[in-house]
Write an enzyme that holds these catalytic residues in place. Structure first.
Site, PDB file in Angstrom:
ATOM      1  N   ASP A  55      35.729  -6.339 -11.837  1.00 17.03           N
ATOM      2  CA  ASP A  55      35.151  -5.372 -10.758  1.00 17.03           C
ATOM      3  C   ASP A  55      34.117  -5.929 -10.188  1.00 17.03           C
ATOM      4  O   ASP A  55      32.997  -5.616  -9.851  1.00 17.03           O
ATOM      5  CB  ASP A  55      34.606  -4.181 -11.818  1.00 17.03           C
ATOM      6  CG  ASP A  55      35.812  -3.340 -12.265  1.00 17.03           C
ATOM      7  OD1 ASP A  55      36.722  -3.587 -11.935  1.00 17.03           O
ATOM      8  OD2 ASP A  55      35.328  -2.224 -12.806  1.00 17.03           O
ATOM      9  N   ASP A  72      38.070  -1.541  -9.520  1.00 19.37           N
ATOM     10  CA  ASP A  72      37.896  -0.278  -9.670  1.00 19.37           C
ATOM     11  C   ASP A  72      38.279   0.501  -8.339  1.00 19.37           C
ATOM     12  O   ASP A  72      37.931  -0.003  -7.174  1.00 19.37           O
ATOM     13  CB  ASP A  72      36.403   0.208  -9.957  1.00 19.37           C
ATOM     14  CG  ASP A  72      36.111   1.237 -10.811  1.00 19.37           C
ATOM     15  OD1 ASP A  72      36.882   1.413 -11.595  1.00 19.37           O
ATOM     16  OD2 ASP A  72      35.014   1.864 -10.656  1.00 19.37           O
ATOM     17  N   HIS A 111      39.060   4.088  -6.544  1.00 17.53           N
ATOM     18  CA  HIS A 111      39.235   5.562  -7.024  1.00 17.53           C
ATOM     19  C   HIS A 111      39.158   6.420  -5.641  1.00 17.53           C
ATOM     20  O   HIS A 111      38.962   5.847  -4.347  1.00 17.53           O
ATOM     21  CB  HIS A 111      37.617   5.934  -7.202  1.00 17.53           C
ATOM     22  CG  HIS A 111      37.198   5.421  -8.517  1.00 17.53           C
ATOM     23  ND1 HIS A 111      38.136   5.489  -9.620  1.00 17.53           N
ATOM     24  CD2 HIS A 111      35.943   4.848  -8.919  1.00 17.53           C
ATOM     25  CE1 HIS A 111      37.496   4.730 -10.834  1.00 17.53           C
ATOM     26  NE2 HIS A 111      36.189   4.382 -10.145  1.00 17.53           N
ATOM     27  N   HIS A 123      31.645   5.712  -5.605  1.00 21.05           N
ATOM     28  CA  HIS A 123      31.870   4.299  -5.733  1.00 21.05           C
ATOM     29  C   HIS A 123      33.035   3.829  -5.533  1.00 21.05           C
ATOM     30  O   HIS A 123      34.203   4.505  -6.062  1.00 21.05           O
ATOM     31  CB  HIS A 123      31.199   3.562  -6.862  1.00 21.05           C
ATOM     32  CG  HIS A 123      31.890   4.006  -8.058  1.00 21.05           C
ATOM     33  ND1 HIS A 123      31.594   5.185  -8.922  1.00 21.05           N
ATOM     34  CD2 HIS A 123      32.640   3.177  -8.848  1.00 21.05           C
ATOM     35  CE1 HIS A 123      32.315   5.083  -9.934  1.00 21.05           C
ATOM     36  NE2 HIS A 123      32.943   3.949  -9.689  1.00 21.05           N
ATOM     37  N   LYS A 129      42.540   0.046 -10.976  1.00 21.10           N
ATOM     38  CA  LYS A 129      42.373   1.064 -12.094  1.00 21.10           C
ATOM     39  C   LYS A 129      41.522   2.396 -11.529  1.00 21.10           C
ATOM     40  O   LYS A 129      40.449   2.001 -10.802  1.00 21.10           O
ATOM     41  CB  LYS A 129      41.795   0.525 -13.447  1.00 21.10           C
ATOM     42  CG  LYS A 129      40.422  -0.007 -13.093  1.00 21.10           C
ATOM     43  CD  LYS A 129      39.834  -0.880 -14.388  1.00 21.10           C
ATOM     44  CE  LYS A 129      38.498  -1.458 -13.962  1.00 21.10           C
ATOM     45  NZ  LYS A 129      37.471  -0.524 -13.698  1.00 21.10           N
ATOM     46  N   CYS A 137      32.672  -1.651 -18.045  1.00 19.08           N
ATOM     47  CA  CYS A 137      33.807  -2.085 -17.819  1.00 19.08           C
ATOM     48  C   CYS A 137      34.014  -3.355 -18.526  1.00 19.08           C
ATOM     49  O   CYS A 137      35.269  -3.493 -19.193  1.00 19.08           O
ATOM     50  CB  CYS A 137      34.464  -2.268 -16.493  1.00 19.08           C
ATOM     51  SG  CYS A 137      34.621  -0.494 -15.450  1.00 19.08           S
TER      52      CYS A 137
HETATM   53  C1  VGL Z   1      32.309   0.550 -13.849  1.00 20.25           C
HETATM   54  C2  VGL Z   1      31.069   2.778 -13.891  1.00 20.25           C
HETATM   55  C3  VGL Z   1      32.033   3.366 -13.148  1.00 20.25           C
HETATM   56  C4  VGL Z   1      32.176  -0.660 -14.020  1.00 20.25           C
HETATM   57  C5  VGL Z   1      33.239   1.341 -13.127  1.00 20.25           C
HETATM   58  O1  VGL Z   1      33.048  -1.378 -13.444  1.00 20.25           O
HETATM   59  O2  VGL Z   1      31.672  -1.253 -15.173  1.00 20.25           O
HETATM   60  N1  VGL Z   1      31.015   1.549 -14.284  1.00 20.25           N
HETATM   61  N2  VGL Z   1      33.001   2.720 -12.717  1.00 20.25           N
HETATM   62 ZN    ZN Z   2      34.592   3.732 -11.591  1.00 20.79          ZN
END
Ligand code: VGL
Ligand code: ZN
Length: 195
Positions: free
Chosen positions: A15, A58, A60, A77, A100, A148
């Protein structure tokens, strides 16, 4: 100093996206912008050794129970196709990218996402990629250390990989004070090697 890589090692870069690593990102992880050079050095070392390099992203929809506005925990985000969701400018991308979280799910681990309506875990293609490449050990770097990175590392151990997290190549959200320390402890207890 980079980790030691073999052809049977994978580097999983978690990420490294604008929303997490840019100081004006919507879920900025403090210090995230400091990781780029070190992560690129790790990628170069892995590539030079013939190791596998894989990235998670990430990814979404605009509405998802992962977001606080829809009942979850987080500010909006990494919305699909947005600048915030893009991998960092300057990140050397030399391997596959595993996206993901594009359904109604929490996707903390790069290996599995939790489908919230049913409470069931679903696998991503990450373990398939690792197994196709004969991977036995995994180095996990990136963001965020208490979410993550932690979940990916712990899942990796559960799946039978030898997992290492170099702590200088991650940063912590610290939603609650102490989350970073607790994440390190949880990883250690699960059998993750912290260096
Ligand atoms: C993450 C919070 C929400 C991460 C992803 O990449 O750690 N944290 N979505
Ligand atoms: Zn996320």
């Amino acid at each position: 100093m980079t980790q030691t890589y073999l052809p049977s090692t994978a580097l999983v870069v978690v990420d490294m996206q604008h929303d997490f690593a840019d100081p004006d990102g919507s879920l900025y992880v403090r210090g995230g912008e400091q990781l780029l050079d070190g992560v690129n050095a790790e990628i170069a070392a892995a590539q030079a050794a013939g190791a596998t390099v894989v990235y998670t992203q990430d990814w979404h929809p605009e509405s998802t129970p992962h977001f606080a506005k829809d009942g979850g925990l987080w500010p909006v985000h990494c919305v699909i196709g947005s600048h915030g969701a893009a991998l960092l400018d300057g990140l050397d991308v030399v391997g596959e990218v595993v996206r993901k979280g594009d359904g109604p799910e929490d996707g903390y681990s790069g290996f599995t996402v939790l489908h919230l309506p049913t409470g069931t875990n679903r696998g991503t293609k990450l373990s398939t990629i690792l197994d196709e490449n004969g991977v036995m050990s995994v180095v996990v770097v990136g963001l965020a250390g208490d979410w993550c990175v932690k979940e990916t590392a712990i899942d990796g151990v559960k799946l039978g990989y030898d997992v290492t997290v170099p702590l200088e190549l991650t940063r912590f959200v610290e939603l609650q004070p102490g989350d970073g320390d607790r994440a390190v402890e949880a990883m250690r207890e699960s059998g993750v090697t912290l260096v």
